[in-house]
Design a protein around this motif. Structure first.
Motif, mmCIF file in Angstrom:
data_model
loop_
_atom_site.group_PDB
_atom_site.id
_atom_site.type_symbol
_atom_site.label_atom_id
_atom_site.label_comp_id
_atom_site.label_asym_id
_atom_site.label_seq_id
_atom_site.Cartn_x
_atom_site.Cartn_y
_atom_site.Cartn_z
ATOM 1 N N THR A 13 0.830 -1.212 0.000
ATOM 2 C CA THR A 13 0.000 0.000 0.000
ATOM 3 C C THR A 13 0.860 1.257 0.000
ATOM 4 N N HIS A 14 2.168 1.073 0.176
ATOM 5 C CA HIS A 14 3.107 2.199 0.130
ATOM 6 C C HIS A 14 4.505 1.649 -0.112
ATOM 7 N N THR A 15 5.480 2.515 -0.317
ATOM 8 C CA THR A 15 6.844 2.041 -0.565
ATOM 9 C C THR A 15 7.619 1.845 0.744
ATOM 10 N N SER A 16 6.992 2.179 1.873
ATOM 11 C CA SER A 16 7.714 2.060 3.149
ATOM 12 C C SER A 16 8.230 0.649 3.470
ATOM 13 N N PRO A 17 7.543 -0.448 3.055
ATOM 14 C CA PRO A 17 8.128 -1.765 3.352
ATOM 15 C C PRO A 17 9.528 -1.945 2.772
ATOM 16 N N TYR A 69 -0.498 0.233 -4.263
ATOM 17 C CA TYR A 69 -1.878 -0.129 -4.591
ATOM 18 C C TYR A 69 -2.820 0.125 -3.419
ATOM 19 N N ARG A 70 -3.945 0.747 -3.712
ATOM 20 C CA ARG A 70 -4.997 0.868 -2.699
ATOM 21 C C ARG A 70 -6.350 0.754 -3.385
ATOM 22 N N SER A 71 -7.267 0.103 -2.697
ATOM 23 C CA SER A 71 -8.580 -0.135 -3.286
ATOM 24 C C SER A 71 -9.416 1.136 -3.218
ATOM 25 N N HIS A 87 1.981 5.559 -7.902
ATOM 26 C CA HIS A 87 3.427 5.422 -7.656
ATOM 27 C C HIS A 87 3.860 6.284 -6.483
ATOM 28 N N GLN A 88 4.798 5.748 -5.720
ATOM 29 C CA GLN A 88 5.370 6.523 -4.621
ATOM 30 C C GLN A 88 6.885 6.520 -4.714
ATOM 31 N N VAL A 89 7.460 7.514 -4.080
ATOM 32 C CA VAL A 89 8.904 7.522 -3.884
ATOM 33 C C VAL A 89 9.128 7.790 -2.408
ATOM 34 N N GLU A 90 10.200 7.249 -1.893
ATOM 35 C CA GLU A 90 10.427 7.347 -0.459
ATOM 36 C C GLU A 90 11.921 7.321 -0.176
ATOM 37 N N ALA A 91 12.370 8.210 0.703
ATOM 38 C CA ALA A 91 13.793 8.246 1.045
ATOM 39 C C ALA A 91 13.958 7.995 2.535
ATOM 40 N N PHE A 107 0.357 12.738 11.395
ATOM 41 C CA PHE A 107 0.596 11.462 12.076
ATOM 42 C C PHE A 107 0.839 10.332 11.087
ATOM 43 N N PHE A 108 1.907 9.596 11.314
ATOM 44 C CA PHE A 108 2.116 8.296 10.676
ATOM 45 C C PHE A 108 2.597 7.350 11.756
ATOM 46 N N PRO A 109 2.148 6.089 11.745
ATOM 47 C CA PRO A 109 2.566 5.179 12.817
ATOM 48 C C PRO A 109 4.072 4.919 12.823
ATOM 49 N N PHE A 110 4.707 5.058 11.665
ATOM 50 C CA PHE A 110 6.133 4.681 11.555
ATOM 51 C C PHE A 110 7.077 5.861 11.732
ATOM 52 N N THR A 111 6.536 7.079 11.947
ATOM 53 C CA THR A 111 7.409 8.231 12.224
ATOM 54 C C THR A 111 6.868 8.997 13.430
ATOM 55 N N GLU A 112 7.779 9.554 14.208
ATOM 56 C CA GLU A 112 7.385 10.363 15.366
ATOM 57 C C GLU A 112 8.520 11.319 15.706
ATOM 58 N N MET A 170 3.742 15.605 0.340
ATOM 59 C CA MET A 170 4.423 14.431 0.901
ATOM 60 C C MET A 170 4.225 14.299 2.402
ATOM 61 N N GLY A 171 4.527 13.075 2.884
ATOM 62 C CA GLY A 171 4.535 12.812 4.309
ATOM 63 C C GLY A 171 5.971 12.564 4.738
ATOM 64 N N CYS A 172 6.275 12.894 6.003
ATOM 65 C CA CYS A 172 7.647 12.687 6.450
ATOM 66 C C CYS A 172 7.696 12.636 7.972
ATOM 67 N N GLY A 173 8.849 12.344 8.496
ATOM 68 C CA GLY A 173 8.991 12.336 9.944
ATOM 69 C C GLY A 173 10.265 11.635 10.365
ATOM 70 N N PHE A 221 15.467 9.850 9.490
ATOM 71 C CA PHE A 221 14.230 10.416 8.961
ATOM 72 C C PHE A 221 13.804 9.682 7.706
ATOM 73 N N ALA A 222 12.527 9.857 7.361
ATOM 74 C CA ALA A 222 12.005 9.301 6.109
ATOM 75 C C ALA A 222 11.032 10.304 5.524
ATOM 76 N N PHE A 223 10.996 10.368 4.208
ATOM 77 C CA PHE A 223 9.924 11.149 3.561
ATOM 78 C C PHE A 223 9.440 10.405 2.329
ATOM 79 N N GLY A 224 8.141 10.551 2.074
ATOM 80 C CA GLY A 224 7.559 9.811 0.957
ATOM 81 C C GLY A 224 6.547 10.671 0.219
ATOM 82 N N ALA A 225 6.514 10.537 -1.084
ATOM 83 C CA ALA A 225 5.637 11.391 -1.884
ATOM 84 C C ALA A 225 4.976 10.582 -2.994
HETATM 85 N N1 PHE Z 1 4.151 5.753 3.651
HETATM 86 C C1 PHE Z 1 3.396 6.972 3.823
HETATM 87 C C2 PHE Z 1 2.115 6.893 3.000
HETATM 88 O O1 PHE Z 1 2.039 6.114 2.084
HETATM 89 C C3 PHE Z 1 4.187 8.176 3.410
HETATM 90 C C4 PHE Z 1 5.364 8.407 4.321
HETATM 91 C C5 PHE Z 1 6.614 7.940 3.986
HETATM 92 C C6 PHE Z 1 5.219 9.141 5.495
HETATM 93 C C7 PHE Z 1 7.685 8.143 4.813
HETATM 94 C C8 PHE Z 1 6.284 9.355 6.324
HETATM 95 C C9 PHE Z 1 7.518 8.877 6.007
HETATM 96 O O2 PHE Z 1 1.163 7.597 3.279
#
Ligand code: PHE
Length: 355
Positions: free
Chosen positions: A191-195, A222-224, A235-239, A275-280, A297-300, A320-324
């Motif tokens: 559902t995102h590139t974070s995995p 992919y999301r329904s 498509h997502q990109v994530e660093a 808020f994202f569960p994987f960043t704080e 984008m989201g980040c944290g 840190f991580a950011f995703g767009a």
């Molecule tokens: N994975 C998040 C999403 O799909 C985006 C994100 C990536 C947020 C990395 C924070 C850090 O919504």
């Protein structure tokens, strides 16, 4: 003697217009049963004193007809070649025929641009499977089972027994939708590139590597969900950056650098708590679009549970991580109004928006 034979052959040979008809005439006069051949065979029946004169005459006829045929043949062959050269002539001054030109899809273009920017900032591309397991897509990212965040993602679930004929995912390039290194349990379309963060860090730790880790991942997610602003595949990109002493200031600098390199420096940007569960802490980044702020984008700061899950000590390291969303970035940069058209394979659309 033989006057009529001579005039007849002369007349017939001169009238011929192609080499095949000429060959027929050669047979008619000089062939085994030819007219001239027939005269020659009469020699045997003559008296000795007649033979000499008759023989000289008939040989002269044969030579004459032969010469007529040979000359005509040469003449015909030449004109046939000339005719061919005339019709098969290539006019090298003609302009080339128009060839339909392919274009690069805006998604591919934006992914190339992003790759150049993130590589330039020292991030290394990491690939991961499109078919993920529940653990990498959720659990390891601090999204426990039965957590409402799982519903937020509108996940596509797959039957849990993996088909036995799936080859392991090939390395390199962007993800193909094949499973690779899948843990047991539920399987999902990621559902995102974070995995990919999780997989990259797991591999580093398995190989005995220590931070700094600087990776980015990019590809299909992919999301329904399907409406004006959502497609079931996008498509997502994530660093991701993990090191000693990484703080929110580093994150802001990297995001600012990424956004200004991509959009150009005339863009105004703001960080908004989220808020994202994987960043704080977490934030969302908006850029100014006319009189509006648009989220891009989201980040944290990577949550300590995520670090623990992959075997990185959160007392020692932070990151840190950011995703767009790639489509969103492409729409804003290149003024593309409708998200759904990205995947309709309309050639007129591609001619207009392609590169
Ligand atoms: N994975 C998040 C999403 O799909 C985006 C994100 C990536 C947020 C990395 C924070 C850090 O919504």
């Amino acid at each position: 003697m033989f006057e009529s034979l001579k005039t007849q052959s002369l007349e017939e040979i001169s009238r011929v217009t192609d080499t095949r008809a000429l060959e027929d005439l050669r047979v008619k006069y000089l062939g085994k049963k030819g007219l001239v051949t027939a005269e020659m065979s009469k020699i045997a029946t003559l008296l000795p004193e007649e033979k000499k004169a008759f023989g000289a005459q008939v040989n002269a006829v044969r030579d004459e007809v032969t010469k007529l045929l040979d000359d005509k043949k040469e003449q015909l062959e030449e004109s046939e070649i000339n005719a061919r050269l005339e019709t098969e002539k290539v006019d090298i001054t003609l302009p080339a025929r128009p060839q339909p030109e392919g274009k690069i899809h805006p998604i591919a273009k934006v992914m190339e641009e992003i790759t150049a920017i993130l590589s330039g900032l020292g991030f290394e591309f990491r690939d991961g499977p499109n078919i993920e397991d529940d653990y990498h897509n959720f659990t390891a990212l601090n999204i426990p089972e039965n957590h409402p965040a799982r519903q937020m993602h509108d996940t596509f679930y797959l039957p849990s027994a993996p088909p036995s004929n799936l080859p392991p995912q090939a390395g390199g390039g962007f993800s193909s939708p094949l499973a690779g290194g899948i843990k047991g349990g539920l399987r999902v379309l990621r559902t995102h590139t974070s995995p990919v963060q999780i997989r990259a860090m797991e591999n580093y730790i398995k190989d005995g590597a220590k931070p700094p880790f600087r990776i980015f991942s990019m590809g299909r997610t992919y999301r329904s969900d399907s409406d004006m602003t959502h497609t079931p595949m996008f498509h997502q990109v994530e660093a991701l950056y993990i090191d000693r002493g990484v703080n929110f200031g580093h994150l802001k600098w990297a995001v600012n650098e990424f956004v200004t390199q991509f959009f150009g420096s005339e863009f105004e940007m703001q960080f908004r708590p989220s808020f994202f569960p994987f960043t704080e802490p977490s934030a969302e980044v908006d850029i100014r679009w006319g009189d509006r702020w648009l989220e891009i984008m989201g980040c944290g700061m990577v949550h300590e549970n995520v670090l623990k899950n992959v075997g990185v000590n959160p007392e020692e390291y932070s990151g840190f991580a950011f995703g767009a969303g790639i489509e969103r970035m492409a729409m804003l940069k290149y003024n593309i109004p409708d998200l759904r058209q990205f995947f309709e394979s309309d050639l007129r659309w591609l001619q207009h928006y392609g590169f």
